[in-house]
Design a protein around this motif. Structure first.
Motif, mmCIF file in Angstrom:
data_model
loop_
_atom_site.group_PDB
_atom_site.id
_atom_site.type_symbol
_atom_site.label_atom_id
_atom_site.label_comp_id
_atom_site.label_asym_id
_atom_site.label_seq_id
_atom_site.Cartn_x
_atom_site.Cartn_y
_atom_site.Cartn_z
ATOM 1 N N PRO A 219 45.391 -12.843 -6.836
ATOM 2 C CA PRO A 219 45.427 -12.409 -8.248
ATOM 3 C C PRO A 219 46.057 -11.036 -8.432
ATOM 4 C CG PRO A 219 43.233 -12.118 -7.356
ATOM 5 C CD PRO A 219 44.031 -12.787 -6.275
ATOM 6 N N ALA A 224 52.439 -13.098 -10.553
ATOM 7 C CA ALA A 224 52.066 -13.814 -11.779
ATOM 8 C C ALA A 224 52.963 -15.016 -12.045
ATOM 9 C CB ALA A 224 52.099 -12.850 -12.967
ATOM 10 N N HIS A 227 51.815 -18.181 -9.802
ATOM 11 C CA HIS A 227 50.442 -18.683 -9.825
ATOM 12 C C HIS A 227 50.382 -20.129 -10.301
ATOM 13 C CE1 HIS A 227 48.707 -14.327 -10.128
ATOM 14 N NE2 HIS A 227 48.830 -14.724 -8.880
ATOM 15 N N LEU A 270 41.603 -14.452 -11.165
ATOM 16 C CA LEU A 270 42.690 -15.089 -11.901
ATOM 17 C C LEU A 270 42.287 -15.385 -13.338
ATOM 18 C CD1 LEU A 270 44.331 -17.633 -9.409
ATOM 19 C CD2 LEU A 270 45.387 -15.625 -10.433
ATOM 20 N N SER A 274 44.590 -12.826 -15.442
ATOM 21 C CA SER A 274 45.858 -13.448 -15.805
ATOM 22 C C SER A 274 46.079 -13.392 -17.312
ATOM 23 C CB SER A 274 45.890 -14.903 -15.327
ATOM 24 O OG SER A 274 47.101 -15.516 -15.723
#
Length: 332
Positions: A219, A224, A227, A270, A274
């Motif tokens: 994470p 990013a 993912h 995450l 995120s």
């Protein structure tokens, strides 16, 4: 006194016959004599004629007769050309894998210091650009590949190569945008390979492949953009079979050990960190698949308790409540 006519015309000799048209499916001018000879030899091989008969026909037939036979059997040559494109070839396809290996090796060079550091850095960036470009070419071929081509790709170590390339980029320090671009290209190859059962089974069994996908779930903001792709593949693998599910869990556990944290702490991070709603949803989908695909109730309860201890469900509820408040605030 008028000039005499040329002897050939005076005797009324016929003009030489025109060269037959190129084989069916080909356009443009007639092929050269050398090309006709090569196609005719290939045609005789496809017709399974004995070797001595092939040599006799090659030696005795005229070039025009050979081209006539090529035109008559153009479909046979076209079918062979199409079939050859469906097979992984050590020439063209193997050459692409070698180009990827060469670019990957070049990325490890250029580690100079002092006066040569700038030149080394530029050299590595150029190699990374070439590596990403070659992986893009491989992805294009994988998108149109059939099972036979995929088996040849796997037999020639293609999957292990893509895994190794991604792993080297992920552990690079500092991790730069060109490294990320190469990882993104490798994950696109992974996802395309997993589009059929054979490819998915190969990814699950290949050494280090699932570890690469698990590492892409770390994470951090730097990862990013990968993912979502990594979570998609891991979700499909968990759903595919109990063996694949166990292999995914081992890779995720190794990720937790490397981060010196409890299992599934990465999932909570995450969900909380995120900025992508799809990534949050895919993280929870992976956790749900891991629990629901457990073959025994005891194991299902054990992994559920791990998720609870890591705070994954509470984090998901907090994010859902936050999203609902935002929706209500902007709902006219």
């Amino acid at each position: 006194m008028a000039a005499p006519e040329p002897a050939a015309e005076a005797e009324g000799a016929p003009a030489p016959p025109p060269r037959p048209p190129p084989p069916v499916g080909e356009a443009g001018p007639a092929p050269s004599d050398a090309a006709v000879e090569a196609m005719f030899a290939k045609l005789l091989q496809l017709q399974l004629l004995p070797g001595d008969a092939q040599q006799r026909l090659i030696a005795t037939l005229s070039i025009d007769k050979k081209q006539q036979m090529i035109s008559m059997h153009g479909a046979l040559l076209a079918d062979d050309a199409a079939a050859s494109k469906s097979r992984f070839t050590a020439g063209e396809d193997g050459a692409l894998l070698q180009l990827i290996r060469d670019a990957d090796a070049a990325c490890a060079e250029g580690g100079a210091s002092g006066a040569g550091a700038l030149g080394g850095a530029l050299s590595v960036r150029g190699a990374l650009f070439q590596l990403t470009q070659r992986l893009g070419e491989l992805h294009t071929r994988l998108k149109t590949a059939n099972r036979e081509w995929l088996r040849g790709f796997l037999d020639h170590g293609g999957l292990e190569l893509v895994s190794a390339v991604a792993r080297k980029r992920l552990i690079r320090d500092p991790f730069l945008k060109p490294d990320l671009a190469a990882v993104e290209a490798a994950l696109r190859c992974f996802k395309t390979i997993c589009n059929n059962a054979d490819g998915l089974a190969a990814v699950v069994s290949a050494r280090g492949a699932l570890d690469v996908l698990a590492a892409c779930c770390e994470p951090t903001a730097a990862l990013a953009s990968v993912h979502g792709e990594a979570l998609d593949i891991l979700c499909v693998a968990v759903w595919a079979s109990d063996g694949a599910r166990s292999a995914v869990l081992r890779s995720l556990t190794r990720l937790s050990h490397q981060r010196l944290e409890a299992p599934f702490a990465f999932a909570r991070a995450l969900v909380k960190r995120s900025k992508s709603v799809p990534v949050k949803a895919k993280t929870m989908a992976l956790c749900n698949q891991i629990i629901m695909k457990a073959p025994e109730l005891e194991e299902r309860c054990a992994w559920r308790n791990c998720l609870l201890a890591a705070g994954v469900p509470s984090a998901a509820l907090e994010e859902a409540a936050k999203a609902e408040r935002l929706y209500e605030a902007y709902d006219p």
